[in-house]
Write a protein that holds these residues in place. Sequence first.
Motif, PDB file in Angstrom:
ATOM      1  N   ILE A 158      75.779  35.559  31.142  1.00 22.13           N
ATOM      2  CA  ILE A 158      74.875  34.892  32.076  1.00 22.13           C
ATOM      3  C   ILE A 158      74.260  35.906  33.033  1.00 22.13           C
ATOM      4  O   ILE A 158      73.069  35.833  33.347  1.00 22.13           O
ATOM      5  N   THR A 159      75.027  36.860  33.485  1.00 20.14           N
ATOM      6  CA  THR A 159      74.511  37.896  34.378  1.00 20.14           C
ATOM      7  C   THR A 159      73.438  38.719  33.686  1.00 20.14           C
ATOM      8  O   THR A 159      72.393  39.015  34.276  1.00 20.14           O
ATOM      9  N   LEU A 160      73.672  39.075  32.443  1.00 25.33           N
ATOM     10  CA  LEU A 160      72.669  39.847  31.705  1.00 25.33           C
ATOM     11  C   LEU A 160      71.398  39.041  31.477  1.00 25.33           C
ATOM     12  O   LEU A 160      70.289  39.586  31.570  1.00 25.33           O
ATOM     13  N   LEU A 161      71.536  37.761  31.195  1.00 30.00           N
ATOM     14  CA  LEU A 161      70.348  36.930  31.014  1.00 30.00           C
ATOM     15  C   LEU A 161      69.570  36.786  32.322  1.00 30.00           C
ATOM     16  O   LEU A 161      68.341  36.759  32.317  1.00 30.00           O
ATOM     17  N   GLY A 162      70.268  36.684  33.441  1.00 32.95           N
ATOM     18  CA  GLY A 162      69.594  36.578  34.733  1.00 32.95           C
ATOM     19  C   GLY A 162      68.847  37.845  35.108  1.00 32.95           C
ATOM     20  O   GLY A 162      67.787  37.799  35.725  1.00 32.95           O
ATOM     21  N   MET A 163      69.384  38.985  34.714  1.00 32.42           N
ATOM     22  CA  MET A 163      68.717  40.244  35.039  1.00 32.42           C
ATOM     23  C   MET A 163      67.659  40.619  33.998  1.00 32.42           C
ATOM     24  O   MET A 163      66.974  41.621  34.130  1.00 32.42           O
ATOM     25  N   TYR A 164      67.540  39.814  32.950  1.00 38.11           N
ATOM     26  CA  TYR A 164      66.527  40.078  31.937  1.00 38.11           C
ATOM     27  C   TYR A 164      65.145  39.652  32.405  1.00 38.11           C
ATOM     28  O   TYR A 164      64.143  40.135  31.899  1.00 38.11           O
ATOM     29  N   LEU A 165      65.075  38.765  33.391  1.00 36.09           N
ATOM     30  CA  LEU A 165      63.788  38.282  33.899  1.00 36.09           C
ATOM     31  C   LEU A 165      62.892  39.408  34.403  1.00 36.09           C
ATOM     32  O   LEU A 165      61.727  39.492  34.001  1.00 36.09           O
TER      33      LEU A 165
END
Length: 81
Positions: free
Chosen positions: A3-10
């Motif tokens: 989830i952290t990686l997906l949030g920082m993918y933005l």
Amino acid sequence: PVITLLGMYLPALFSGALVVERLFNYPGMGLLFWQAALKRDYPILLGVTLLISVATVLGALVADVLYAAVDPRVRLKAGRS
């Protein structure tokens, strides 16, 4: 961690836009930023930088909220410091 990686993918979407837009000659935010940098158009540079910064903060916030919703161990309990 996912989830952290997906949030920082933005914000990474905005960063990779320049390469795609230059490669396919597609007008967008990355190309706008590149042309503004070449022309030294500081208001546009500041605006795009602010937009990417806000996307980074919002991505981290959404990731933290989703992480707290998924993992009950990280929820804040009332009365704890």
